[in-house]
Design a protein around this motif. Structure first.
Motif, PDB file in Angstrom:
ATOM      1  N   GLU A 386     -11.790   6.698  12.315  1.00  0.00           N
ATOM      2  CA  GLU A 386     -12.429   5.852  11.417  1.00  0.00           C
ATOM      3  C   GLU A 386     -11.928   5.781  10.009  1.00  0.00           C
ATOM      4  N   TYR A 387     -11.392   4.907   9.490  1.00  0.00           N
ATOM      5  CA  TYR A 387     -10.838   4.793   8.013  1.00  0.00           C
ATOM      6  C   TYR A 387     -11.863   4.875   7.091  1.00  0.00           C
ATOM      7  N   GLN A 388     -12.000   5.930   6.189  1.00  0.00           N
ATOM      8  CA  GLN A 388     -13.163   6.130   5.511  1.00  0.00           C
ATOM      9  C   GLN A 388     -13.498   5.336   4.131  1.00  0.00           C
ATOM     10  N   ARG A 389     -12.108   4.909   3.697  1.00  0.00           N
ATOM     11  CA  ARG A 389     -12.161   4.117   2.200  1.00  0.00           C
ATOM     12  C   ARG A 389     -13.043   4.913   1.338  1.00  0.00           C
ATOM     13  N   ILE A 390     -12.618   6.030   1.055  1.00  0.00           N
ATOM     14  CA  ILE A 390     -13.078   6.882  -0.042  1.00  0.00           C
ATOM     15  C   ILE A 390     -12.337   6.572  -1.347  1.00  0.00           C
ATOM     16  N   ALA A 391     -13.210   6.492  -2.469  1.00  0.00           N
ATOM     17  CA  ALA A 391     -12.440   6.068  -3.969  1.00  0.00           C
ATOM     18  C   ALA A 391     -11.735   7.315  -4.355  1.00  0.00           C
ATOM     19  N   PRO A 392     -10.825   7.191  -5.123  1.00  0.00           N
ATOM     20  CA  PRO A 392      -9.964   8.567  -5.476  1.00  0.00           C
ATOM     21  C   PRO A 392     -10.822   9.274  -6.490  1.00  0.00           C
ATOM     22  N   THR A 416      -6.802  12.864  -6.974  1.00  0.00           N
ATOM     23  CA  THR A 416      -6.795  13.136  -5.444  1.00  0.00           C
ATOM     24  C   THR A 416      -7.493  12.156  -4.870  1.00  0.00           C
ATOM     25  N   ASP A 417      -7.279  12.173  -3.410  1.00  0.00           N
ATOM     26  CA  ASP A 417      -7.934  10.996  -2.568  1.00  0.00           C
ATOM     27  C   ASP A 417      -8.365  11.755  -1.254  1.00  0.00           C
ATOM     28  N   ALA A 418      -9.432  11.793  -0.953  1.00  0.00           N
ATOM     29  CA  ALA A 418      -9.835  12.300   0.538  1.00  0.00           C
ATOM     30  C   ALA A 418      -9.314  11.469   1.602  1.00  0.00           C
ATOM     31  N   ASP A 419      -8.872  10.185   1.659  1.00  0.00           N
ATOM     32  CA  ASP A 419      -8.194   9.638   2.916  1.00  0.00           C
ATOM     33  C   ASP A 419      -6.864  10.225   2.984  1.00  0.00           C
ATOM     34  N   PRO A 420      -6.688  10.390   3.995  1.00  0.00           N
ATOM     35  CA  PRO A 420      -5.204  11.274   4.520  1.00  0.00           C
ATOM     36  C   PRO A 420      -4.134  10.279   4.181  1.00  0.00           C
ATOM     37  N   GLY A 421      -3.255  10.856   3.345  1.00  0.00           N
ATOM     38  CA  GLY A 421      -1.891  10.297   3.279  1.00  0.00           C
ATOM     39  C   GLY A 421      -2.023   9.348   1.788  1.00  0.00           C
ATOM     40  N   GLU A 422      -3.192   9.172   1.444  1.00  0.00           N
ATOM     41  CA  GLU A 422      -3.274   8.307  -0.002  1.00  0.00           C
ATOM     42  C   GLU A 422      -3.030   9.001  -1.169  1.00  0.00           C
ATOM     43  N   VAL A 423      -2.082   8.370  -1.881  1.00  0.00           N
ATOM     44  CA  VAL A 423      -1.775   9.152  -3.152  1.00  0.00           C
ATOM     45  C   VAL A 423      -1.748   7.813  -4.331  1.00  0.00           C
ATOM     46  N   THR A 458      -5.769   4.275  -8.817  1.00  0.00           N
ATOM     47  CA  THR A 458      -5.906   3.505  -7.732  1.00  0.00           C
ATOM     48  C   THR A 458      -5.264   3.634  -6.690  1.00  0.00           C
ATOM     49  N   ASP A 459      -6.197   3.668  -5.430  1.00  0.00           N
ATOM     50  CA  ASP A 459      -5.615   4.091  -4.237  1.00  0.00           C
ATOM     51  C   ASP A 459      -5.347   2.734  -3.409  1.00  0.00           C
ATOM     52  N   PRO A 460      -4.437   3.017  -2.229  1.00  0.00           N
ATOM     53  CA  PRO A 460      -3.926   1.933  -1.727  1.00  0.00           C
ATOM     54  C   PRO A 460      -4.958   0.748  -1.045  1.00  0.00           C
TER      55      PRO A 460
HETATM   56 CA    CA Z   1      -8.898   6.489  -0.873  1.00  0.00          CA
END
Ligand code: CA
Ligand code: CA
Length: 592
Positions: A386-392, A416-423, A458-460
């Motif tokens: 499940e994609y979590q969509r967590i704020a950075p 930092t961002d807890a969602d994998p691969g998000e910079v 700002t995350d993706p």
């Molecule tokens: Ca995120």
């Protein structure tokens, strides 16, 4: 509360009856153990069977030789506990353990198989947790089954099973019948010819697992397997396969990802077999679904290349499916086998919106039912994750935090961002209206007082976080504090406003401990051009008020611009010849 109180009362009433021979501890290969030492596991289980009440068998951090099958008979409640899956190794050339008592457990060990064992652990009942199997040492031609499950609600949890390559072996086989309670398998990481198979008319529940089958990942030759939150890897193999050859065999897969390679087949149904997918993603090199004579495949709220499906009556067109023929599934790293979802994945929030029950977490142990696209409604994603969509998150710093006007300050932010691969992307806004992009920025403020710089991550998925840092700007145009090896100079900009003679004043104090004097110079530059210069000759513990004169052209420029940032460098030596160099910003102001 009443039920709990009743349970406690019943438990309390049972204690005296069991107390006569309660909780004997037996030890195998564990010198530090305070219980009764036993030669091997069969001897320990026999001793536990002779002792009344619930017993405990502790296995040491050692390699324990094979001594034949140990049987835990019904009524002999026992906990067999190793040091850990890394520290306790049980060797096995044949069946190691048979468990028949529903409340017995076996945990925290590793089984290393060799020879040609038919099975290693046989579970009619009871629970096995954190027990790994290394089958790489089995002989050519071995058809070993690591865990054989029957009815009675047998539980297999958190096992890593790696069987030998090139053999017809099986990680987990269930032959529970329809009259028995279905066994449950969770947290399984398996590599074998056949990963998980159901071979009788009962059920098997498989969840939160990662199964790689060289022939088939999950196979039903009878009965029913439910698969939840699982990744199945099918390299030149079948992923989910149901083929009864006479009776019926069913696989129901939900929130599962099948990764294909080398012409694998994601879902396969033969005679009497049916595979139902709800929230299943299938992608990779091969056939997403294939139906043979007498079989049936049903897909809904699933994602796969429509063009690759063969024999599915309504393949992709009438249900809520997503065509991955021309669209990427948006996995974090499909090449590396990482099927977690990224922000732009079409699988996000594409599951069945009416499905609100089922497992509460995904394969990563993270919450299901997340609003992954930010539309305000939490819907299951397709696939095991499940994609979590967590704020950075972001933290900004400034160096230095106190400075003079027009002195450049280095700003830096870590996001930092807890969602994998998000910079997250980072942007700066300063309270004087200036902006900058990137993790670092350099900025000077022209006026004194407290100023702020705000970094925004700002995350993706468009979520943001901000961090604000405050810096103090000295209004008197003071240079930064000293860091000296030579004379410990004290410098003050006495007057930055030009007078009628086009001069401004800088005071330099040479302290007492640098007696008898400091000598040197002050050089003032605009860019690389020297606009004023004077020599220093200061008696110890004395101050020189240096008068610096600029040209008519520079004075006119100051007049036109109202403010002109320049750089002053003081170089001073003591009598030992040690030099202090100090560079600072000065904002020149016009006479009028
Ligand atoms: Ca995120
Ligand atoms: Ca979702």
């Amino acid at each position: 509360v009443f039920r709990r109180a009743l349970a406690c009362a019943v438990a309390a009433a049972l204690v005296p009856a069991a107390a006569a021979g309660a909780a004997t501890t037996f030890c195998v290969a564990k010198p530090s153990c305070t219980g009764t030492p036993e030669q091997d596991l069969p001897a320990a289980l026999a001793a536990a069977a002779a002792a009344s009440g619930r017993d405990r068998i502790e296995l040491g951090a050692a390699t324990i030789p094979y001594a034949g099958n140990a049987t835990d008979a019904p009524g002999n409640a026992v906990d067999i506990v190793g040091a850990s899956r890394h520290d306790t190794t049980l060797l096995a050339t044949g069946l190691l353990l048979t468990m028949q008592e529903p409340t017995s457990t076996f945990s925290d060990a590793r089984i290393a198989a060799s020879g040609t064992p038919a099975a290693l652990v046989d579970l009619t009942a009871g629970a096995v947790r954190r027990v790994d199997v290394d089958g790489s040492g089995t002989d050519a031609g071995a058809t070993t089954t690591a865990f054989r499950l029957h009815g009675g609600g047998a539980v297999l949890d958190d096992a890593v099973v790696a069987m030998a390559g090139g053999q017809a072996d099986t990680a987990v086989q269930s032959d529970a019948t329809a009259a028995q309670t279905a066994p449950t398998v969770s947290g399984l990481v398996a590599t074998a010819a056949t990963g998980v198979v159901q071979s009788a008319d009962g059920g098997l529940a498989l969840a939160n697992s990662d199964v790689r089958g060289r022939t088939a990942g999950v196979r039903a030759s009878a009965g029913t397997i439910t698969v939840d939150d699982t990744v199945v890897r099918a390299t030149a193999a079948l992923g989910l396969s149901a083929d009864a050859g006479g009776g019926t065999a069913t696989i129901t897969a939900r929130q599962t990802t099948v990764l294909l390679a080398s012409a694998g087949t994601g879902m396969d149904a033969g005679a009497g077999g049916s595979v139902t997918a709800d929230g299943v993603a299938i992608h990779g090199t091969g056939t997403p679904a294939a139906v043979r004579a007498g079989g049936a495949v049903t897909l809904d709220y699933s994602a796969y290349p429509f063009a690759g499906v063969t024999g599915v009556a309504d393949g992709g067109t009438t249900h809520h499916d997503i065509d991955l023929t021309m669209t990427a599934p948006g996995f974090v790293d499909e090449t590396a086998g990482d099927a977690r979802l990224t922000a732009g994945s079409p699988l996000v929030d594409a599951g069945d919106p009416a499905l609100t029950d089922g497992p509460a977490t995904d394969l990563a142990g993270l919450p299901r039912l997340r609003d992954g696209n930010g539309d305000g409604t939490a819907v299951r994603d397709i696939g095991a994750y499940e994609y979590q969509r967590i704020a950075p998150t972001i933290a900004a710093t400034a160096t230095p935090t106190a400075a003079g006007t027009d002195q450049e300050i280095a700003f830096s932010a870590t996001a930092t961002d807890a969602d994998p691969g998000e910079v997250p992307a980072i942007a700066w806004t300063f309270d004087d209206g200036a902006t900058a992009d990137g993790a670092t920025a350099s900025h000077a403020f022209a006026t004194g007082g407290d100023h702020t710089a705000t970094a925004t991550a700002t995350d993706p998925s468009g979520l943001t976080a901000t961090s604000t840092v405050t810096v103090h700007i000295a209004a008197d145009n003071a240079p930064p504090p000293a860091t000296a090896r030579g004379p410990s100079l004290f410098i003050r900009i006495l007057r930055a406003k030009l007078d009628r003679r086009r001069t401004f004043l800088i005071g330099v104090f040479c302290p007492y401990n640098d007696r008898p004097r400091c000598t040197g110079s002050i050089t003032v530059k605009r860019g690389t051009s020297t606009i004023a210069r004077t020599v220093l000759r200061i008696q110890a513990a004395g101050t020189q008020i240096a008068r610096l004169r600029v040209s008519n052209a520079t004075a006119n420029l100051v007049h036109r611009r109202r403010l002109l940032g320049v750089t002053a460098t003081v170089v001073a030596r003591n009598v030992e010849g040690s030099t202090t160099t100090r560079t600072f910003r000065v904002t020149l102001r016009p006479f009028r």
